[in-house]
Design a protein around this motif. Structure first.
Motif, PDB file in Angstrom:
ATOM      1  N   TYR A  61       5.266   4.341  -2.693  1.00 23.01           N
ATOM      2  CA  TYR A  61       4.787   2.660  -1.361  1.00 23.01           C
ATOM      3  C   TYR A  61       6.412   2.975  -0.238  1.00 23.01           C
ATOM      4  CZ  TYR A  61       1.982   1.511  -4.605  1.00 23.01           C
ATOM      5  OH  TYR A  61       0.572   1.445  -5.567  1.00 23.01           O
ATOM      6  N   PRO A  62       5.993   2.148   0.688  1.00 19.67           N
ATOM      7  CA  PRO A  62       7.264   1.778   1.412  1.00 19.67           C
ATOM      8  C   PRO A  62       8.298   1.672   1.242  1.00 19.67           C
ATOM      9  CG  PRO A  62       5.675   1.144   2.387  1.00 19.67           C
ATOM     10  CD  PRO A  62       5.394   1.368   0.802  1.00 19.67           C
ATOM     11  N   CYS A  63       8.905   0.980   0.267  1.00 24.48           N
ATOM     12  CA  CYS A  63      10.086   0.350  -0.044  1.00 24.48           C
ATOM     13  C   CYS A  63      11.162   1.228  -1.049  1.00 24.48           C
ATOM     14  CB  CYS A  63       9.974  -0.995  -1.703  1.00 24.48           C
ATOM     15  SG  CYS A  63       9.144  -0.296  -2.678  1.00 24.48           S
ATOM     16  N   GLU A  64      10.208   2.257  -1.125  1.00 18.87           N
ATOM     17  CA  GLU A  64      11.007   3.754  -1.931  1.00 18.87           C
ATOM     18  C   GLU A  64      10.973   4.445  -0.533  1.00 18.87           C
ATOM     19  OE1 GLU A  64       7.338   3.652  -6.108  1.00 18.87           O
ATOM     20  OE2 GLU A  64       7.904   5.296  -4.075  1.00 18.87           O
ATOM     21  N   LEU A  65      10.693   4.461   0.521  1.00 22.75           N
ATOM     22  CA  LEU A  65      11.312   5.676   1.193  1.00 22.75           C
ATOM     23  C   LEU A  65      12.648   4.880   1.846  1.00 22.75           C
ATOM     24  CD1 LEU A  65       7.778   5.939   3.176  1.00 22.75           C
ATOM     25  CD2 LEU A  65       8.760   7.769   1.105  1.00 22.75           C
TER      26      LEU A  65
ATOM     27  N   SER B  33       4.702  15.085   3.341  1.00 14.46           N
ATOM     28  CA  SER B  33       3.449  15.667   2.404  1.00 14.46           C
ATOM     29  C   SER B  33       3.916  15.530   1.375  1.00 14.46           C
ATOM     30  CB  SER B  33       3.171  16.939   2.870  1.00 14.46           C
ATOM     31  OG  SER B  33       2.601  17.261   3.998  1.00 14.46           O
ATOM     32  N   GLU B  34       4.920  15.323   0.833  1.00 11.21           N
ATOM     33  CA  GLU B  34       5.358  14.869  -0.522  1.00 11.21           C
ATOM     34  C   GLU B  34       6.039  13.857  -0.677  1.00 11.21           C
ATOM     35  OE1 GLU B  34       7.116  17.419  -2.101  1.00 11.21           O
ATOM     36  OE2 GLU B  34       5.984  18.666  -0.789  1.00 11.21           O
ATOM     37  N   LYS B  35       5.098  13.074   0.113  1.00  9.30           N
ATOM     38  CA  LYS B  35       5.087  11.044  -0.075  1.00  9.30           C
ATOM     39  C   LYS B  35       4.170  10.237  -0.090  1.00  9.30           C
ATOM     40  CE  LYS B  35      10.038  11.101   0.265  1.00  9.30           C
ATOM     41  NZ  LYS B  35      10.458  10.140  -1.549  1.00  9.30           N
ATOM     42  N   LEU B  36       2.805  10.764  -0.065  1.00  8.27           N
ATOM     43  CA  LEU B  36       1.710  10.339   0.173  1.00  8.27           C
ATOM     44  C   LEU B  36       1.082   9.001  -0.954  1.00  8.27           C
ATOM     45  CD1 LEU B  36      -0.678  13.788   0.417  1.00  8.27           C
ATOM     46  CD2 LEU B  36       0.270  12.340   1.862  1.00  8.27           C
TER      47      LEU B  36
ATOM     48  N   TYR C 215       0.790  -1.594   0.191  1.00  7.87           N
ATOM     49  CA  TYR C 215      -0.286   0.000  -0.283  1.00  7.87           C
ATOM     50  C   TYR C 215       0.904   1.216   0.240  1.00  7.87           C
ATOM     51  CZ  TYR C 215      -4.304  -2.948   1.512  1.00  7.87           C
ATOM     52  OH  TYR C 215      -5.206  -3.678   0.681  1.00  7.87           O
ATOM     53  N   THR C 216       0.409   2.341  -0.712  1.00  4.81           N
ATOM     54  CA  THR C 216       0.856   3.400  -0.395  1.00  4.81           C
ATOM     55  C   THR C 216       0.984   4.357   0.952  1.00  4.81           C
ATOM     56  OG1 THR C 216      -1.097   4.457  -0.799  1.00  4.81           O
ATOM     57  CG2 THR C 216       0.549   4.322  -2.759  1.00  4.81           C
ATOM     58  N   VAL C 217       1.304   4.987   1.186  1.00  2.00           N
ATOM     59  CA  VAL C 217       2.226   5.753   2.569  1.00  2.00           C
ATOM     60  C   VAL C 217       0.429   6.391   2.806  1.00  2.00           C
ATOM     61  CG1 VAL C 217       2.566   8.097   3.606  1.00  2.00           C
ATOM     62  CG2 VAL C 217       4.494   6.609   1.759  1.00  2.00           C
ATOM     63  N   LEU C 218       0.069   6.899   1.764  1.00  2.00           N
ATOM     64  CA  LEU C 218      -1.407   7.041   2.814  1.00  2.00           C
ATOM     65  C   LEU C 218      -2.675   5.984   2.947  1.00  2.00           C
ATOM     66  CD1 LEU C 218      -3.283   9.764   3.958  1.00  2.00           C
ATOM     67  CD2 LEU C 218      -3.859   9.539   0.332  1.00  2.00           C
ATOM     68  N   LYS C 219      -2.491   4.678   2.148  1.00  2.22           N
ATOM     69  CA  LYS C 219      -3.359   3.956   2.437  1.00  2.22           C
ATOM     70  C   LYS C 219      -2.941   3.262   3.819  1.00  2.22           C
ATOM     71  CE  LYS C 219      -7.243   1.021   1.168  1.00  2.22           C
ATOM     72  NZ  LYS C 219      -8.426   1.834   0.937  1.00  2.22           N
ATOM     73  N   ASN C 220      -1.251   2.892   3.833  1.00  2.00           N
ATOM     74  CA  ASN C 220      -0.844   2.767   5.746  1.00  2.00           C
ATOM     75  C   ASN C 220      -1.009   3.374   5.953  1.00  2.00           C
ATOM     76  OD1 ASN C 220       1.453   0.589   5.695  1.00  2.00           O
ATOM     77  ND2 ASN C 220       1.201   1.176   3.605  1.00  2.00           N
TER      78      ASN C 220
ATOM     79  N   ALA D 102      -5.185  12.179   7.549  1.00  2.00           N
ATOM     80  CA  ALA D 102      -4.578  11.408   7.617  1.00  2.00           C
ATOM     81  C   ALA D 102      -3.266  12.208   6.923  1.00  2.00           C
ATOM     82  CB  ALA D 102      -4.537  10.500   6.478  1.00  2.00           C
ATOM     83  N   LYS D 103      -3.475  13.355   5.659  1.00  2.00           N
ATOM     84  CA  LYS D 103      -3.107  13.749   5.274  1.00  2.00           C
ATOM     85  C   LYS D 103      -2.447  14.718   6.285  1.00  2.00           C
ATOM     86  CE  LYS D 103      -4.805  13.285   0.718  1.00  2.00           C
ATOM     87  NZ  LYS D 103      -5.631  13.846  -0.302  1.00  2.00           N
ATOM     88  N   GLU D 104      -2.833  15.009   7.128  1.00  2.00           N
ATOM     89  CA  GLU D 104      -2.367  16.053   8.303  1.00  2.00           C
ATOM     90  C   GLU D 104      -1.580  15.696   9.211  1.00  2.00           C
ATOM     91  OE1 GLU D 104      -5.796  17.406  10.681  1.00  2.00           O
ATOM     92  OE2 GLU D 104      -6.670  18.747   8.776  1.00  2.00           O
ATOM     93  N   ILE D 105      -1.672  14.513   9.306  1.00  2.00           N
ATOM     94  CA  ILE D 105      -1.273  13.648  10.031  1.00  2.00           C
ATOM     95  C   ILE D 105       0.366  13.230   8.973  1.00  2.00           C
ATOM     96  CG2 ILE D 105       0.156  11.792  11.862  1.00  2.00           C
ATOM     97  CD1 ILE D 105      -3.165  11.308  12.221  1.00  2.00           C
ATOM     98  N   LEU D 106       0.081  13.240   8.057  1.00  2.00           N
ATOM     99  CA  LEU D 106       1.915  12.851   7.330  1.00  2.00           C
ATOM    100  C   LEU D 106       2.320  14.774   7.612  1.00  2.00           C
ATOM    101  CD1 LEU D 106       0.816   9.923   5.141  1.00  2.00           C
ATOM    102  CD2 LEU D 106       2.268   9.852   6.911  1.00  2.00           C
ATOM    103  N   ALA D 107       1.717  15.049   7.309  1.00  2.00           N
ATOM    104  CA  ALA D 107       2.209  16.327   6.757  1.00  2.00           C
ATOM    105  C   ALA D 107       2.953  16.763   8.357  1.00  2.00           C
ATOM    106  CB  ALA D 107       1.196  17.531   6.889  1.00  2.00           C
TER     107      ALA D 107
END
Lengths: 231, 262
Positions: free
Chosen positions: B152-156, B146-149, B101-106, B136-141
């Motif tokens: 995928y985890p393997c890209e981070l 915010s740039e990585k929504l 799953y993407t960062v956001l979906k996680n 979720a977007k607020e928390i990720l910010a």
């Protein structure tokens, strides 16, 4: 003559494909059930499934075909000879021989389900414990955990061994001729008897090759599609 | 009132007695660091409080609700256990993000599944899902992703992955957030970004329990420090006292090793 042979072989290959597709249709889900059974915490179920997998993987598919096809009739004949039968024996005595094609499907589906179940098990056990724990602390139920998180990762893990097994299945369908189901090898062999021709038999290889080529390309595409992430 | 109460907690794995009577309390909005050598029982303590393990004996209360009580005959129902679980969040040492799953979906997945239980879910489905996404977007910010929504985890990087996992835990809105050695799988350069996020949460008065080997960090961020060894709490108190001026021989020995290393 070449076209005549080709048409005849195509007809036989139709049966080959039928056996192939119906086996997949039955064995893919049945394999998952056997897999869950063999991973069950309920010991009797677990050992029944493990024994089944052992027997099926430990004996030739050709033998299993023969047993499924001739077994019920032989047992029924034996039951008919027993004096003073009780109701179970009476019931067994009424068993009839399966139709050839049905016997093939039963043997193939059970055989392949056992192989698939082991591939599934390997895939499920390869998922790290941390994935389950993460789901647990996030309040997910077991069903949600399996279907929303685990399953996709299992699919990715098992595509390579599954494609291997499925390609083997295409070729194993030729075993159906042992109980006289008219698949492509049988069609080719009939030319030996009728026209003294052996080349149609060699020619069947082209059919298998082309079909397995298509399968290989398809599996390659699926693998590529799932390549967007790594576990 | 204490938001977390642990009373006389015992846990063994076979003949290995890992926890031998743990007692402590934590006030709301405070940060507790648990330090100690490997095998001292810190992680097991965390796993017992977050219900990943079941303790053998003792009592755990979170926000007034009993999470575990060996004295009480009354067994908790599955629903109660689930509800209690949601009161605590856990950040793992090894992140344990969902790779497909993407960062956001996680971050949203568990919230979405939780929302399905709401009575008005069918009626307001779209609105509820939008709200979850926005939250979720607020928390990720807040954790700087915010740039990585849509990555995928393997890209981070490891540090970014750990920040996603903090965001994932925060999205469930837990009463207490637990960290199990959150920086141990990261190189020192990436450690800093995680510590910064935790400091930010401390400033917002998030109640946190952090198992860590970062002594300087534990001293800076915590209100209270527990030093564990051999399954018991050897020493506890405010961070200056425990880390700068330990009273027990065992604590002194443990901390001196860290000073030698630094």
């Amino acid at each position: 003559m070449f076209w005549e042979v080709t048409l005849d072989l195509l007809k036989g290959f139709g049966t080959t494909l039928e056996v192939f597709l119906l086996t997949l249709l039955g064995a893919l889900p049945l394999g998952l059930l056997i897999c869950f059974g063999s991973m069950s915490k309920f010991a009797p179920l677990k050992w029944i499934m493990k024994t089944l997998v052992w027997v099926i993987r430990g004996t030739p598919l050709m033998l299993q075909l023969i047993v499924v096809f001739y077994g019920p009739g032989l047992i029924a004949a034996w039951a008919q000879d027993i004096p003073n039968p009780n109701f179970i024996i009476e019931w067994i005595a009424t068993w009839e021989v399966f139709e050839r094609f049905v016997a093939v499907m039963i043997a193939f589906i059970i055989n392949y389900a056992c192989y698939f179940s082991e591939i599934y098990r390997g895939g499920i056990e390869a998922i790290p414990k941390g994935q389950y724990e993460a789901c647990q602390v996030l309040g997910m139920s077991k069903t949600q955990t399996f279907f929303k998180v685990i399953l996709m990762q299992v699919v990715k893990h098992i595509i390579p061994p599954m494609s291997n097994e499925i390609i083997t299945l295409v070729k194993d369908t030729s075993l159906a001729r042992i109980i006289a189901v008219y698949e492509i090898i049988w069609s080719a062999q009939s030319f030996i008897k009728s026209d003294g021709l052996i080349w149609p038999l060699f020619y069947t290889g082209a059919f298998y090759l082309i079909f397995n080529g298509l399968l290989t390309v398809t599996f390659g595409k699926i693998e590529k599609k799932l390549d967007y992430y790594h576990n | 009132m204490a938001i977390l109460e642990v009373k006389d907690l015992y846990k063994s794995f076979g003949s290995n007695h890992v926890l031998k009577g743990i007692d402590f309390e934590l006030e709301e909005g405070k940060v507790l660091s648990v330090i100690g050598s490997s095998g001292s029982g810190k992680t097991t303590l965390l796993r017992c409080i977050t219900s990943l393990e079941t303790a053998d004996k003792g009592k755990i209360k979170v926000n007034g609700n009993v999470v575990f009580d060996s004295e009480n005959e009354h067994k908790l129902t599955k629903e109660e256990i689930k509800k209690n679980r949601l009161a605590v969040g856990l950040v793992f040492q090894s992140f344990n993000l969902f790779p497909q799953y993407t960062v956001l979906k996680n971050v949203t997945l568990a919230c979405e599944l939780q929302a399905k239980k709401r009575e008005d879910y069918r009626k307001n489905k779209k609105q509820i899902l939008e709200e979850i996404n926005k939250n979720a977007k607020e928390i990720l910010a807040k954790v700087g992703l915010s740039e990585k929504l849509n990555s995928y985890p393997c890209e981070l990087s490891g540090g970014q992955q750990q920040r996603v996992s903090i965001a994932r835990a925060l999205a469930m809105n837990p009463d207490i957030l637990f960290f199990d050695e959150p920086t141990s799988a990261l190189d020192p350069e990436l450690t800093g970004e995680i510590l910064k996020v935790i400091k930010g949460l401390a400033a917002e008065k998030m109640t946190m329990v952090i198992v860590t080997h970062e002594m300087a960090f534990a001293r800076d961020v915590s209100d209270h420090v527990i030093f564990m060894d051999g399954g018991i709490i050897v020493e506890q108190g405010n961070p200056e006292d425990v880390i700068n001026n330990p009273q027990q021989e065992r604590t002194k020995l443990f901390l001196s090793r860290f000073q030698d290393n630094n």
